[in-house]
Motif scaffolding. Structure first.
Motif, PDB file in Angstrom:
ATOM      1  N   PHE A 108      -9.114 -18.460  83.779  1.00 50.35           N
ATOM      2  CA  PHE A 108      -9.575 -18.715  85.145  1.00 50.35           C
ATOM      3  C   PHE A 108      -9.547 -20.213  85.451  1.00 50.35           C
ATOM      4  CE2 PHE A 108     -12.528 -14.828  84.402  1.00 50.35           C
ATOM      5  CZ  PHE A 108     -11.446 -13.969  84.531  1.00 50.35           C
ATOM      6  N   ASP A 109      -9.970 -21.018  84.488  1.00 52.38           N
ATOM      7  CA  ASP A 109      -9.949 -22.467  84.702  1.00 52.38           C
ATOM      8  C   ASP A 109      -8.519 -22.985  84.859  1.00 52.38           C
ATOM      9  OD1 ASP A 109     -12.416 -23.636  85.035  1.00 52.38           O
ATOM     10  OD2 ASP A 109     -12.832 -23.835  82.893  1.00 52.38           O
ATOM     11  N   GLU A 110      -7.590 -22.377  84.156  1.00 58.32           N
ATOM     12  CA  GLU A 110      -6.197 -22.824  84.222  1.00 58.32           C
ATOM     13  C   GLU A 110      -5.494 -22.381  85.499  1.00 58.32           C
ATOM     14  OE1 GLU A 110      -5.351 -22.969  79.373  1.00 58.32           O
ATOM     15  OE2 GLU A 110      -4.728 -21.219  80.560  1.00 58.32           O
ATOM     16  N   ASP A 111      -6.072 -21.451  86.215  1.00 58.64           N
ATOM     17  CA  ASP A 111      -5.513 -21.004  87.492  1.00 58.64           C
ATOM     18  C   ASP A 111      -5.983 -21.973  88.578  1.00 58.64           C
ATOM     19  OD1 ASP A 111      -4.597 -19.721  89.725  1.00 58.64           O
ATOM     20  OD2 ASP A 111      -5.555 -17.793  89.300  1.00 58.64           O
ATOM     21  N   LYS A 112      -5.231 -23.012  88.782  1.00 58.72           N
ATOM     22  CA  LYS A 112      -5.676 -24.122  89.630  1.00 58.72           C
ATOM     23  C   LYS A 112      -5.731 -23.775  91.115  1.00 58.72           C
ATOM     24  CE  LYS A 112      -6.194 -26.787  86.114  1.00 58.72           C
ATOM     25  NZ  LYS A 112      -7.570 -27.002  85.612  1.00 58.72           N
ATOM     26  N   ASP A 113      -5.101 -22.676  91.511  1.00 59.40           N
ATOM     27  CA  ASP A 113      -5.129 -22.306  92.928  1.00 59.40           C
ATOM     28  C   ASP A 113      -6.300 -21.397  93.281  1.00 59.40           C
ATOM     29  OD1 ASP A 113      -2.917 -23.803  93.621  1.00 59.40           O
ATOM     30  OD2 ASP A 113      -1.499 -22.183  93.249  1.00 59.40           O
ATOM     31  N   LEU A 114      -7.133 -21.053  92.294  1.00 58.05           N
ATOM     32  CA  LEU A 114      -8.331 -20.285  92.608  1.00 58.05           C
ATOM     33  C   LEU A 114      -9.264 -21.133  93.466  1.00 58.05           C
ATOM     34  CD1 LEU A 114      -9.415 -18.388  89.354  1.00 58.05           C
ATOM     35  CD2 LEU A 114      -8.861 -17.365  91.574  1.00 58.05           C
ATOM     36  N   GLY A 115      -9.719 -20.562  94.562  1.00 59.00           N
ATOM     37  CA  GLY A 115     -10.666 -21.257  95.406  1.00 59.00           C
ATOM     38  C   GLY A 115     -12.099 -21.010  94.954  1.00 59.00           C
ATOM     39  N   PRO A 116     -13.067 -21.592  95.641  1.00 59.35           N
ATOM     40  CA  PRO A 116     -14.466 -21.466  95.217  1.00 59.35           C
ATOM     41  C   PRO A 116     -14.966 -20.022  95.218  1.00 59.35           C
ATOM     42  CG  PRO A 116     -14.295 -22.549  97.366  1.00 59.35           C
ATOM     43  CD  PRO A 116     -12.929 -22.491  96.805  1.00 59.35           C
ATOM     44  N   LEU A 117     -14.554 -19.219  96.187  1.00 57.00           N
ATOM     45  CA  LEU A 117     -15.007 -17.829  96.216  1.00 57.00           C
ATOM     46  C   LEU A 117     -14.325 -17.009  95.119  1.00 57.00           C
ATOM     47  CD1 LEU A 117     -16.920 -15.972  97.718  1.00 57.00           C
ATOM     48  CD2 LEU A 117     -15.057 -15.382  99.285  1.00 57.00           C
ATOM     49  N   GLY A 118     -13.069 -17.303  94.846  1.00 53.59           N
ATOM     50  CA  GLY A 118     -12.379 -16.626  93.751  1.00 53.59           C
ATOM     51  C   GLY A 118     -13.007 -16.932  92.409  1.00 53.59           C
ATOM     52  N   ARG A 119     -13.338 -18.191  92.171  1.00 54.62           N
ATOM     53  CA  ARG A 119     -13.972 -18.578  90.911  1.00 54.62           C
ATOM     54  C   ARG A 119     -15.359 -17.935  90.781  1.00 54.62           C
ATOM     55  NH1 ARG A 119     -12.470 -22.737  87.754  1.00 54.62           N
ATOM     56  NH2 ARG A 119     -14.644 -23.378  87.414  1.00 54.62           N
ATOM     57  N   ALA A 120     -16.131 -17.977  91.862  1.00 49.95           N
ATOM     58  CA  ALA A 120     -17.472 -17.395  91.813  1.00 49.95           C
ATOM     59  C   ALA A 120     -17.404 -15.891  91.562  1.00 49.95           C
ATOM     60  CB  ALA A 120     -18.213 -17.690  93.117  1.00 49.95           C
ATOM     61  N   GLY A 121     -16.420 -15.225  92.178  1.00 46.51           N
ATOM     62  CA  GLY A 121     -16.280 -13.789  91.983  1.00 46.51           C
ATOM     63  C   GLY A 121     -15.934 -13.429  90.552  1.00 46.51           C
ATOM     64  N   LEU A 122     -15.027 -14.175  89.936  1.00 52.73           N
ATOM     65  CA  LEU A 122     -14.632 -13.909  88.556  1.00 52.73           C
ATOM     66  C   LEU A 122     -15.767 -14.221  87.584  1.00 52.73           C
ATOM     67  CD1 LEU A 122     -11.008 -15.254  88.851  1.00 52.73           C
ATOM     68  CD2 LEU A 122     -11.618 -12.909  88.181  1.00 52.73           C
ATOM     69  N   PHE A 123     -16.485 -15.293  87.832  1.00 47.35           N
ATOM     70  CA  PHE A 123     -17.653 -15.604  87.010  1.00 47.35           C
ATOM     71  C   PHE A 123     -18.679 -14.480  87.135  1.00 47.35           C
ATOM     72  CE2 PHE A 123     -21.862 -17.434  86.338  1.00 47.35           C
ATOM     73  CZ  PHE A 123     -21.687 -18.118  85.143  1.00 47.35           C
ATOM     74  N   GLY A 124     -18.907 -14.022  88.361  1.00 49.77           N
ATOM     75  CA  GLY A 124     -19.864 -12.941  88.580  1.00 49.77           C
ATOM     76  C   GLY A 124     -19.448 -11.659  87.881  1.00 49.77           C
ATOM     77  N   ASP A 125     -18.147 -11.368  87.867  1.00 54.43           N
ATOM     78  CA  ASP A 125     -17.666 -10.186  87.150  1.00 54.43           C
ATOM     79  C   ASP A 125     -17.956 -10.302  85.659  1.00 54.43           C
ATOM     80  OD1 ASP A 125     -16.742  -8.968  89.436  1.00 54.43           O
ATOM     81  OD2 ASP A 125     -14.651  -9.546  89.135  1.00 54.43           O
ATOM     82  N   ALA A 126     -17.711 -11.486  85.096  1.00 54.96           N
ATOM     83  CA  ALA A 126     -17.975 -11.685  83.667  1.00 54.96           C
ATOM     84  C   ALA A 126     -19.460 -11.493  83.355  1.00 54.96           C
ATOM     85  CB  ALA A 126     -17.504 -13.072  83.238  1.00 54.96           C
ATOM     86  N   VAL A 127     -20.328 -11.995  84.225  1.00 53.72           N
ATOM     87  CA  VAL A 127     -21.773 -11.802  84.027  1.00 53.72           C
ATOM     88  C   VAL A 127     -22.130 -10.326  84.148  1.00 53.72           C
ATOM     89  CG1 VAL A 127     -24.060 -12.300  84.991  1.00 53.72           C
ATOM     90  CG2 VAL A 127     -22.350 -14.126  84.825  1.00 53.72           C
TER      91      VAL A 127
END
Length: 421
Positions: free
Chosen positions: A66-85
């Motif tokens: 996820f960190d290496e996907d540089k085109d992820l925006g703030p909502l995309g990052r938050a969503g993926l983090f939330g899925d992991a949690v």
């Protein structure tokens, strides 16, 4: 254009709504670290025992991808983090439940009916039809989101499960933000969803790839046998059966196509139904849906890159299926062509029931007919696709690339935009 047809003309340069802009602006910053995910899960559940620690390596690769996907925006990052949690929290609750009730380990899973097939190939429709039969247990969307209830939360017989309420609210908000999504893939909380979520608790499967370009994770996943993660998912299925029967399941997930050997190893008495559809039509539909969702997930939209990723991904699924298809017992496996299924659903359903050794009762037929009547194809509108115009895909070359699959399963090409006249 007919009133019930939908053309998404801004895939490459989205015109965001006020709701979408507000959601992106209010997304919280996240740190993609194992420590942050696991601490959030502990805080959320009040539990601390995650079971075997081998999942940490996979979680770490998810997060690095996820960190290496540089085109992820703030909502995309938050969503993926939330899925992991969410998966880590579900793992904590599952491990706690089995510790308190060890008899779960002996719960039988009786001759499941498992559907494999490409995304957008009729698997969702077929699994929901079969799940209308009350003799079969299935996983609805709300249960995949929160498979194990919190110990502090009372589930009262006859009342709506609070997990259902939370899922309805969450997906209602999602569809408000992306109102055209139901026309491509409805996500009602009471619709049967993919058993891929079972492997989410073990941080495996191709789940991360649907919301990011998780190259590092994809390559790791390719290089590792998935049998242990199917086995973990089966343990979760035992817990769900213990919580609420019956013990005969109907399940579905596209990654089963590339994991037929782990699947039949884990569920040796399963009836496996594999749906087959023109991969060009599948890709056209799938990447349009993903591109539409990417407007809120990604800061930069690269339609060509999205197409290339999923063309490669679908090819891997199909080559693995061709390679391993004959390893499934003939008496327990069935190939279903999408065109045949759409033309005569009742005959396909009858074949599935016969192979599964399950009598097609009058009650089952009535419930299936009720579902079909309530859920006609395209009830939320029909999306118009343009694989060549939107994504720059050479359709003729793509058909040639998938020739091995058309030949193996006698799959009929479907007319798509960009085909030669």
């Amino acid at each position: 254009m007919k009133p019930d047809t939908i053309r998404i003309a801004d895939l490459g340069a989205p015109r965001l709504t006020d709701i979408q802009r507000q959601a992106i602006a209010s997304a919280p910053p996240v740190v993609m670290s194992e420590g942050a995910v696991l601490a959030a899960a502990r805080h959320h559940t009040g539990l601390s025992d995650f079971g075997a620690d081998d999942f940490r390596e996979r979680l770490g690769i998810w997060l690095k991808s996820f960190d290496e996907d540089k085109d992820l925006g703030p909502l995309g990052r938050a969503g993926l983090f939330g899925d992991a949690v969410r998966y880590a929290s579900a793992r904590l609750r599952f491990e706690d439940l089995v510790k308190r009730y060890p008899e779960i380990r002996t719960v039988a899973i009786d001759r499941p009916i498992i559907i494999a097939g490409l995304p957008r190939s009729g698997t969702t429709h077929l699994v929901n039809i079969l799940a209308a039969d009350p003799r079969l247990r299935s996983m609805q969307l709300w249960e995949t989101m929160e498979p194990i209830p919190a110990t502090k939360e009372k589930i009262v017989t006859g009342e709506v499960d609070p997990r259902f309420v939370r899922t309805r609210e969450m997906w209602g908000g999602f569809e408000t933000m992306l109102p055209l999504m139901p026309a491509m893939h409805e996500m009602a909380p009471d619709h049967v969803h993919e058993d891929i979520a079972l492997q989410g608790l073990d941080f495996s499967s191709y789940l991360p790839e649907w919301q990011s370009r998780a190259h590092r994770w994809r390559d790791y996943y390719y290089g590792h046998d998935q049998t242990p993660h199917y086995a973990y998912g089966r343990r979760v299925l035992q817990a769900l059966t213990w919580l609420k029967g019956p013990d005969r399941w109907v399940l579905k997930s596209p990654p089963h196509m590339e994991n037929l050997l782990p699947l039949i190893t884990t569920y040796s008495d399963a009836t496996v139904v594999i749906t087959h559809r023109d991969p060009v039509a599948v890709i056209q539909s799938a990447i349009t849906m993903l591109a539409y969702g990417d407007r809120i997930r990604r800061s930069t939209i690269d339609l060509k890159g999205l197409a290339n990723y999923w063309i490669d991904r679908v090819e891997h699924l199909l080559r693995a299926c061709v390679r391993d298809r004959d390893a499934l017992p003939a008496s327990q496996s069935l190939d279903v062509l999408f065109d045949d299924y759409m033309a005569d659903q009742e005959t396909v359903i009858t074949r599935v029931y016969k192979m599964a050794g399950l009598p097609l009762t009058r009650e089952a037929k009535a419930r299936i007919h009720a579902y079909l009547s309530a859920n006609p194809r395209g009830k939320h509108g029909r999306v118009l696709y343009d694989l060549k115009g939107d994504f720059g895909v050479d359709v003729a070359a793509l058909r040639e690339r998938f020739g091995f699959y058309y030949e193996r399963f006698s799959v009929k090409p479907e007319r798509v935009t960009g085909d030669q006249p």
